[in-house]
Design an enzyme around this catalytic site. Structure first.
Site, PDB file in Angstrom:
ATOM      1  N   LYS A  80      26.996  63.537 -37.051  1.00  0.00           N
ATOM      2  CA  LYS A  80      25.785  63.331 -36.233  1.00  0.00           C
ATOM      3  C   LYS A  80      24.719  64.392 -36.478  1.00  0.00           C
ATOM      4  CE  LYS A  80      27.706  60.360 -32.719  1.00  0.00           C
ATOM      5  NZ  LYS A  80      28.067  60.148 -31.322  1.00  0.00           N
ATOM      6  N   ARG A  99      36.526  60.726 -32.200  1.00  0.00           N
ATOM      7  CA  ARG A  99      36.058  59.537 -32.939  1.00  0.00           C
ATOM      8  C   ARG A  99      35.382  60.010 -34.225  1.00  0.00           C
ATOM      9  NH1 ARG A  99      31.368  56.655 -33.528  1.00  0.00           N
ATOM     10  NH2 ARG A  99      31.572  54.383 -33.614  1.00  0.00           N
TER      11      ARG A  99
HETATM   12  C1  9MG Z   1      29.790  53.624 -30.957  1.00  0.00           C
HETATM   13  N1  9MG Z   1      29.630  55.062 -30.891  1.00  0.00           N
HETATM   14  C2  9MG Z   1      28.827  55.828 -31.669  1.00  0.00           C
HETATM   15  N2  9MG Z   1      28.942  57.118 -31.317  1.00  0.00           N
HETATM   16  C3  9MG Z   1      29.834  57.161 -30.307  1.00  0.00           C
HETATM   17  C4  9MG Z   1      30.372  58.189 -29.518  1.00  0.00           C
HETATM   18  O1  9MG Z   1      29.991  59.450 -29.669  1.00  0.00           O
HETATM   19  N3  9MG Z   1      31.267  57.872 -28.571  1.00  0.00           N
HETATM   20  C5  9MG Z   1      31.644  56.582 -28.378  1.00  0.00           C
HETATM   21  N4  9MG Z   1      32.545  56.336 -27.406  1.00  0.00           N
HETATM   22  N5  9MG Z   1      31.167  55.560 -29.090  1.00  0.00           N
HETATM   23  C6  9MG Z   1      30.288  55.853 -30.033  1.00  0.00           C
END
Ligand code: 9MG
Length: 285
Positions: free
Chosen positions: A227, A261
């Site tokens: 990010k 994630r």
């Molecule tokens: C779909 N998506 C993109 N970034 C995300 C994040 O940081 N958390 C979650 N739960 N979904 C995300």
């Protein structure tokens, strides 16, 4: 042990799990839409990637058909369904993994659950009309993510009185809304939503204070992979952010995150394992 039921599968969330990102969009910000050829999803490539992620240590795969990157334009329900449902069906048939459906659309929540999804991951925290009811009917757990505004405008000078307090207030409100719709608190996972309506300073404050979000007594999901907060601190392009991302993974594990994630499963699984070993002062099998 902290057993958590994801449909037919159970995970022990007393330690950190790796959630691999499978974006089935033509315009994903960080993987360039490699699983989508512009016209349709590339199911064969997706299955190869899913198998690799599972082999590398992912216990959850997050499957999404809507780009939520800053400035993204909304996708039609039909398009989102066509991208995502065949993938969920096939992965549920072929692999022993928790399938997370990354969507805000009530109809997709319902259909994904029928095909074998085990977790609803909603960046709009079930805020769309009908989403609370649809999620409630599935009996699946839900990840409630915080976002200020919408993907189209969320990075236009986001402001908070205090980002930690505001995110916590939002969680308190959404947990109550879920409970009022028949979604037990025990089914919920919380995610502060790194990069979703936040400046780099907001993101850094959240990262440094993840542990405060344990006040809700719920598992936490953290997503920082590739990010812009990493790019802003390190001055790195999107394909050069792995080391920075792993630093945030280590901090998340040390602050008790249940799920991280990520795009880079193999490297993340190693970072998680190493951090857990240090925390336990023991080799993890
Ligand atoms: C779909 N998506 C993109 N970034 C995300 C994040 O940081 N958390 C979650 N739960 N979904 C995300």
């Amino acid at each position: 042990m902290r057993e958590f039921q994801f449909g037919t599968r159970t995970l022990d969330l007393s330690y950190t799990h790796v959630m691999g990102i499978l974006n089935v969009t033509p315009d994903s910000f960080s993987d360039g839409g490699v699983l989508h050829n512009g016209g349709s999803v590339q199911l064969d490539k997706i299955l190869i990637q899913a198998e690799k992620m599972i082999g590398d240590g992912a216990t959850i795969l997050d499957i999404g058909g809507e780009s939520t990157r800053p400035g993204a334009v909304p996708v039609s329900l039909q398009e989102e369904k066509e991208r995502v449902l065949p993938v969920i069906e096939k992965i549920a048939q072929e692999f022993d993994v928790v399938i997370s459906i990354d969507t805000s659309a009530p109809e997709l929540i319902t259909e994904a659950a029928k095909l074998g999804a085990g977790l609803i991951n909603d960046v709009r925290a079930l805020g769309r009309e009908g989403a609370l009811e649809a999620a409630s009917r599935t009996d699946l757990p839900v990840c409630l993510m915080h976002m200020l505004g919408s993907p189209a405008t969320m990075q236009d000078r986001p402001e908070y009185a205090d980002v930690l307090d505001d995110v916590s207030d939002f969680f308190a409100e959404r947990v109550l809304a879920c409970e009022a719709s028949g979604i037990a608190k025990e089914r919920l996972i919380l995610d502060p939503g790194f990069g979703f309506g936040k400046t780099v300073e907001h993101n850094l404050r959240l990262m440094n204070n993840i542990s405060q979000l344990h006040a809700f007594g719920l598992p936490l999901l953290i997503g920082t992979s590739r990010k812009s907060m990493l790019g802003a601190v390190l001055n790195r392009e999107v394909d050069q952010r792995l080391a920075g991302g792993l630093a945030t993974v280590v901090m998340s594990v040390m602050q008790g995150a249940a799920i991280v994630r990520v795009h880079d499963v193999k490297e993340t699984a190693d970072a998680v394992k190493m951090t857990r070993a240090v925390m336990a002062e023991a080799v993890i099998k």
